[in-house]
Write an enzyme that holds these catalytic residues in place. Sequence first.
Site, PDB file in Angstrom:
ATOM      1  N   THR A 122      -3.995  -3.953  -0.635  1.00  0.00           N
ATOM      2  CA  THR A 122      -3.213  -5.099  -1.091  1.00  0.00           C
ATOM      3  C   THR A 122      -2.579  -5.769   0.120  1.00  0.00           C
ATOM      4  OG1 THR A 122      -2.757  -3.815  -3.056  1.00  0.00           O
ATOM      5  CG2 THR A 122      -1.406  -5.778  -2.702  1.00  0.00           C
ATOM      6  N   ARG A 153      -7.718  -3.172  -8.117  1.00  0.00           N
ATOM      7  CA  ARG A 153      -6.900  -3.342  -9.334  1.00  0.00           C
ATOM      8  C   ARG A 153      -6.971  -2.045 -10.137  1.00  0.00           C
ATOM      9  NH1 ARG A 153      -8.842  -8.332 -12.532  1.00  0.00           N
ATOM     10  NH2 ARG A 153      -6.659  -8.906 -12.948  1.00  0.00           N
ATOM     11  N   LYS A 207      -3.632 -10.118  -6.575  1.00  0.00           N
ATOM     12  CA  LYS A 207      -3.162  -8.720  -6.654  1.00  0.00           C
ATOM     13  C   LYS A 207      -1.655  -8.648  -6.441  1.00  0.00           C
ATOM     14  CE  LYS A 207      -3.071  -4.296  -6.657  1.00  0.00           C
ATOM     15  NZ  LYS A 207      -3.267  -3.466  -7.805  1.00  0.00           N
ATOM     16  N   ARG A 214       5.130  -7.333 -12.507  1.00  0.00           N
ATOM     17  CA  ARG A 214       5.607  -6.051 -13.050  1.00  0.00           C
ATOM     18  C   ARG A 214       7.034  -5.754 -12.583  1.00  0.00           C
ATOM     19  NH1 ARG A 214       3.378  -2.178 -15.914  1.00  0.00           N
ATOM     20  NH2 ARG A 214       3.596   0.042 -15.463  1.00  0.00           N
ATOM     21  N   GLY A 258       9.645   3.034  -8.160  1.00  0.00           N
ATOM     22  CA  GLY A 258       9.175   3.701  -6.936  1.00  0.00           C
ATOM     23  C   GLY A 258       7.714   3.429  -6.677  1.00  0.00           C
ATOM     24  N   CYS A 261       3.526   0.498  -4.279  1.00  0.00           N
ATOM     25  CA  CYS A 261       2.946  -0.753  -4.770  1.00  0.00           C
ATOM     26  C   CYS A 261       4.029  -1.689  -5.271  1.00  0.00           C
ATOM     27  CB  CYS A 261       1.966  -0.463  -5.901  1.00  0.00           C
ATOM     28  SG  CYS A 261       0.564   0.470  -5.373  1.00  0.00           S
ATOM     29  N   ARG A 407      13.760   8.312 -18.096  1.00  0.00           N
ATOM     30  CA  ARG A 407      12.415   7.762 -18.340  1.00  0.00           C
ATOM     31  C   ARG A 407      12.095   7.735 -19.835  1.00  0.00           C
ATOM     32  NH1 ARG A 407      11.707   4.710 -14.240  1.00  0.00           N
ATOM     33  NH2 ARG A 407      11.649   5.747 -12.235  1.00  0.00           N
TER      34      ARG A 407
HETATM   35  N1  NAD Z   1      -2.303   4.170  -5.107  1.00  0.00           N
HETATM   36  C1  NAD Z   1      -2.411   3.191  -5.990  1.00  0.00           C
HETATM   37  O1  NAD Z   1      -2.119   3.313  -7.206  1.00  0.00           O
HETATM   38  C2  NAD Z   1      -2.927   1.862  -5.541  1.00  0.00           C
HETATM   39  C3  NAD Z   1      -3.442   1.001  -6.510  1.00  0.00           C
HETATM   40  C4  NAD Z   1      -3.946  -0.225  -6.096  1.00  0.00           C
HETATM   41  C5  NAD Z   1      -3.909  -0.599  -4.772  1.00  0.00           C
HETATM   42  N2  NAD Z   1      -3.387   0.264  -3.856  1.00  0.00           N
HETATM   43  C6  NAD Z   1      -3.410  -0.166  -2.448  1.00  0.00           C
HETATM   44  O2  NAD Z   1      -4.423   0.624  -1.752  1.00  0.00           O
HETATM   45  C7  NAD Z   1      -4.055   0.770  -0.384  1.00  0.00           C
HETATM   46  C8  NAD Z   1      -4.160   2.228   0.001  1.00  0.00           C
HETATM   47  O3  NAD Z   1      -3.292   2.929  -0.824  1.00  0.00           O
HETATM   48  P1  NAD Z   1      -3.515   4.472  -1.151  1.00  0.00           P
HETATM   49  O4  NAD Z   1      -2.711   4.762  -2.362  1.00  0.00           O
HETATM   50  O5  NAD Z   1      -4.963   4.844  -1.122  1.00  0.00           O
HETATM   51  O6  NAD Z   1      -2.809   5.160   0.135  1.00  0.00           O
HETATM   52  P2  NAD Z   1      -2.849   6.705   0.533  1.00  0.00           P
HETATM   53  O7  NAD Z   1      -1.627   6.928   1.340  1.00  0.00           O
HETATM   54  O8  NAD Z   1      -3.147   7.548  -0.647  1.00  0.00           O
HETATM   55  O9  NAD Z   1      -4.152   6.794   1.493  1.00  0.00           O
HETATM   56  C9  NAD Z   1      -4.211   6.110   2.712  1.00  0.00           C
HETATM   57  C10 NAD Z   1      -5.214   6.840   3.609  1.00  0.00           C
HETATM   58  O10 NAD Z   1      -5.422   6.043   4.762  1.00  0.00           O
HETATM   59  C11 NAD Z   1      -5.403   6.876   5.901  1.00  0.00           C
HETATM   60  N3  NAD Z   1      -5.038   6.052   7.045  1.00  0.00           N
HETATM   61  C12 NAD Z   1      -3.797   5.621   7.395  1.00  0.00           C
HETATM   62  N4  NAD Z   1      -3.888   4.879   8.531  1.00  0.00           N
HETATM   63  C13 NAD Z   1      -5.203   4.820   8.866  1.00  0.00           C
HETATM   64  C14 NAD Z   1      -5.930   4.211   9.921  1.00  0.00           C
HETATM   65  N5  NAD Z   1      -5.302   3.487  10.855  1.00  0.00           N
HETATM   66  N6  NAD Z   1      -7.281   4.369   9.959  1.00  0.00           N
HETATM   67  C15 NAD Z   1      -7.917   5.098   9.009  1.00  0.00           C
HETATM   68  N7  NAD Z   1      -7.294   5.718   7.990  1.00  0.00           N
HETATM   69  C16 NAD Z   1      -5.944   5.568   7.935  1.00  0.00           C
HETATM   70  C17 NAD Z   1      -4.393   7.957   5.582  1.00  0.00           C
HETATM   71  O11 NAD Z   1      -4.631   9.101   6.391  1.00  0.00           O
HETATM   72  C18 NAD Z   1      -4.675   8.193   4.097  1.00  0.00           C
HETATM   73  O12 NAD Z   1      -5.675   9.184   3.935  1.00  0.00           O
HETATM   74  C19 NAD Z   1      -2.636   0.177  -0.269  1.00  0.00           C
HETATM   75  O13 NAD Z   1      -2.755  -1.154   0.195  1.00  0.00           O
HETATM   76  C20 NAD Z   1      -2.147   0.109  -1.718  1.00  0.00           C
HETATM   77  O14 NAD Z   1      -1.235  -0.958  -1.925  1.00  0.00           O
HETATM   78  C21 NAD Z   1      -2.900   1.490  -4.190  1.00  0.00           C
HETATM   79  C1  UD9 Z   2       0.044  -0.221 -14.252  1.00  0.00           C
HETATM   80  C2  UD9 Z   2       0.246  -1.489 -13.490  1.00  0.00           C
HETATM   81  O1  UD9 Z   2       0.290  -2.549 -13.992  1.00  0.00           O
HETATM   82  N1  UD9 Z   2       0.366  -1.406 -12.143  1.00  0.00           N
HETATM   83  C3  UD9 Z   2      -0.052  -0.256 -11.491  1.00  0.00           C
HETATM   84  C4  UD9 Z   2       0.922   0.123 -10.414  1.00  0.00           C
HETATM   85  O2  UD9 Z   2       0.738   1.477 -10.335  1.00  0.00           O
HETATM   86  P1  UD9 Z   2       1.946   2.436  -9.911  1.00  0.00           P
HETATM   87  O3  UD9 Z   2       1.247   3.707  -9.548  1.00  0.00           O
HETATM   88  O4  UD9 Z   2       2.843   1.782  -8.924  1.00  0.00           O
HETATM   89  O5  UD9 Z   2       2.758   2.730 -11.284  1.00  0.00           O
HETATM   90  P2  UD9 Z   2       3.681   1.815 -12.225  1.00  0.00           P
HETATM   91  O6  UD9 Z   2       3.399   2.243 -13.613  1.00  0.00           O
HETATM   92  O7  UD9 Z   2       3.546   0.373 -11.927  1.00  0.00           O
HETATM   93  O8  UD9 Z   2       5.180   2.331 -11.851  1.00  0.00           O
HETATM   94  C5  UD9 Z   2       5.832   1.904 -10.701  1.00  0.00           C
HETATM   95  C6  UD9 Z   2       7.301   2.331 -10.847  1.00  0.00           C
HETATM   96  O9  UD9 Z   2       7.953   1.538 -11.848  1.00  0.00           O
HETATM   97  C7  UD9 Z   2       8.532   2.353 -12.862  1.00  0.00           C
HETATM   98  N2  UD9 Z   2       8.356   1.636 -14.130  1.00  0.00           N
HETATM   99  C8  UD9 Z   2       7.109   1.305 -14.544  1.00  0.00           C
HETATM  100  C9  UD9 Z   2       6.944   0.579 -15.709  1.00  0.00           C
HETATM  101  C10 UD9 Z   2       8.082   0.194 -16.463  1.00  0.00           C
HETATM  102  O10 UD9 Z   2       7.994  -0.451 -17.520  1.00  0.00           O
HETATM  103  N3  UD9 Z   2       9.317   0.567 -16.008  1.00  0.00           N
HETATM  104  C11 UD9 Z   2       9.487   1.266 -14.856  1.00  0.00           C
HETATM  105  O11 UD9 Z   2      10.631   1.594 -14.466  1.00  0.00           O
HETATM  106  C12 UD9 Z   2       7.761   3.680 -12.783  1.00  0.00           C
HETATM  107  O12 UD9 Z   2       8.561   4.746 -13.216  1.00  0.00           O
HETATM  108  C13 UD9 Z   2       7.480   3.781 -11.286  1.00  0.00           C
HETATM  109  O13 UD9 Z   2       8.583   4.329 -10.592  1.00  0.00           O
HETATM  110  O14 UD9 Z   2       0.695  -0.477  -9.180  1.00  0.00           O
HETATM  111  C14 UD9 Z   2      -0.666  -0.304  -8.730  1.00  0.00           C
HETATM  112  C15 UD9 Z   2      -0.787  -0.677  -7.282  1.00  0.00           C
HETATM  113  O15 UD9 Z   2      -1.057  -1.987  -7.085  1.00  0.00           O
HETATM  114  C16 UD9 Z   2      -1.459  -1.186  -9.670  1.00  0.00           C
HETATM  115  O16 UD9 Z   2      -2.775  -1.359  -9.166  1.00  0.00           O
HETATM  116  C17 UD9 Z   2      -1.467  -0.475 -10.966  1.00  0.00           C
HETATM  117  O17 UD9 Z   2      -2.251  -1.223 -11.899  1.00  0.00           O
END
Ligand code: NAD
Ligand code: UD9
Length: 429
Positions: A122, A153, A207, A214, A258, A261, A407
Amino acid sequence: MTIAVYGLGKMGLPLAAVFADHGANVIGVDINERVVEMVNKGENHVKEEPGLDELVRRNVEEGRLRATTDGVWAAKSADVMIILVPTLADDRGNLKLEPVYDVANKIAKGLEKGDIVITEATMPPGTTESLIPILEKSGLKLGEFGLAHAPERTMTGTAIRDITGQYPKIVGASDERTLEAVIGLYETINRKGVIPMSSIKAAEAVKVFEGVYRDVNIALANELALWCEEHGLDALEIFNAANTQPYCHLHMPGAGVGGHCIPVYPWFVISLAKKTNPRLIKTAREINDSMPHHIVELTIRGLNEVGKPLKGSNVLVLGLTFRGGVREFTKSPAIDVIKELKEWGARVFTYDPLCNEEDAKRFGAEWKEDFKDVDAIVIVTDHKEFKDLNLEEIAKQVRNRVIVDGRNILDPRKAEKLGFVYLRVGRVF
Ligand SMILES: NC(=O)c1ccc[n+]([C@@H]2O[C@H](COP(=O)([O-])OP(=O)(O)OC[C@H]3O[C@@H](n4cnc5c(N)ncnc54)[C@H](O)[C@@H]3O)[C@@H](O)[C@H]2O)c1
Ligand SMILES: CC(=O)N[C@@H]1[C@@H](OP(=O)(O)OP(=O)(O)OC[C@H]2O[C@@H](n3ccc(=O)[nH]c3=O)[C@H](O)[C@@H]2O)O[C@H](CO)[C@@H](O)[C@@H]1O
C-alpha cells in the site's frame, strides 16, 4: 514467466505461493534469512494463513518457488518484480518507506528491457512513480520497462482466498502495453478479474481510501458510543438497528485501532495534503487513538462499582495483538492500555492465545493463565478464544467481578446474571 516477490511476509508469501501454484516460476526475496531458509525448506512462517503450509510445501517441492536474500540476482532472473514490503508511518505520522526504496535500488541493478515492476504494498499516492529515477539508474528509460501499482486488497487470515478472487484486482500502469500485460498476469490468479485505473496514482489512492474509510467510520462509531455512555444508552443495540437499512454502516466501537494498515493509511493522505486540510481524517485518528485511555476510564469506573481503587488492583488484560487471530503488535491498543493502567498503580497481568511470557514482558505486564485474585478483566483483542470464556468458572476464581469488554465479544446479560459489573465502549449501565 519468472516473477520475483520482494517481501515474504503475511502478504508476500501467500502471493508468491499462489503465483507458483498457477505455474509461474517464482523467486521470493526477503532480508530475513530465517524466512528465506524456512521457505527453501518448504516451510511456511505465516501461521495465521489457512492453507498456506500446503501451498508453500508443494510449490517448493515441485521447484516453482524458491527464496533468496539476493534482490539483485532475483531482478536479473525475473521478468516481473513485485514489491510487497512494509509501508508504515511512525506515531507522529512520518512515513517510513525505506524498505520500498531499498528494494527499488536492488531491482535497478538487475532490471532488463521489457521487465515490469509492480508495487503491491500500500503506497502513499505518487510513491510508485517516485521510484522511476531509481529504476532508471539501470540505464533503461521508463517505457523500456513497465511500471504498475496493484494493491493487495486482502487481510491476514483470508489472503489466499482474497488473492485468488474475493474482490477484483485494481491495476494502474505506466503505459497501455504494461497495463495489458499486468491485467493478463492477475487474471491468471484472480477469478474476480481486474479493474484498470486511469493512472498508477489512482490505483494507489483506491487502496488508501479503503483504509481511510474504515478508520473514519470506526472513529464515528467510537464518538457515537461515547455519546451513548453519557445518555445511558447501549450503542450496539442502536447501531445494529440503524444498520438494518442499506445506507448505514456504523462500525464497531472499541479499544482502539491497531495494525500496520488502518491507523497508517490516513497518514498517507494527511502527509501529502498541501493546500487541503484533511481535518476530518486527522480528527478521526485522534478519536481512535484516545480509545485506549477510555478503556482505562471504564476500568476505573468498574472498580469503583465494587469499591476498589485502580491503584493496587490486579487487572488482567486479555489480548496483546492488534486484532484477533493475527500475531501482529503494530500500534496494538493493548500497549497504551497496559502502560496507563500501570501509571495508575495497578498490577497488570496479561494473557493472549497467540503470545507467550516473553511478549508479556515486552509489554510490561505479567503473564497469567488463570483468573485467581483478579479484580478486573479488560478485553482488548477479539480473539475467538475469548468469545467462549467460561464466565461461571471465572466468577468463582476472580477476587472482584468486573469486566471491561473492549471488543464487545461477551453477552452483557449473561455476565451481569453472574454478578459481574460489565462495561463496554458505548454501554456503561
Ligand atoms: N497484513 C495485511 O493484512 C495487509 C493487507 C493488505 C495490504 N497490506 C500491505 O502489504 C504490505 C506488506 O505487509 P505485510 O503484512 O506482508 O508485512 P509483514 O511485516 O508481514 O512482511 C514484510 C516482509 O518484508 C520483509 N522485508 C522488510 N524489508 C525488506 C526489504 N528491504 N527487502 C526485502 N524484504 C524486506 C520482512 O522481512 C518481512 O518478511 C504493506 O504495505 C501493507 O500495508 C497488508
Ligand atoms: C477488513 C477491512 O476492511 N480492512 C482490512 C484491514 O485489515 P486489518 O488486519 O487492519 O484489520 P481491521 O479489521 O481493519 O482492524 C484494524 C483495527 O481496527 C479495529 N476495529 C476494526 C473494525 C471496527 O469496526 N472497529 C475497530 O475498532 C480492530 O480491532 C483493529 O485493531 O486492513 C487491511 C490492510 O490494508 C485491509 O486490506 C483489510 O481488508
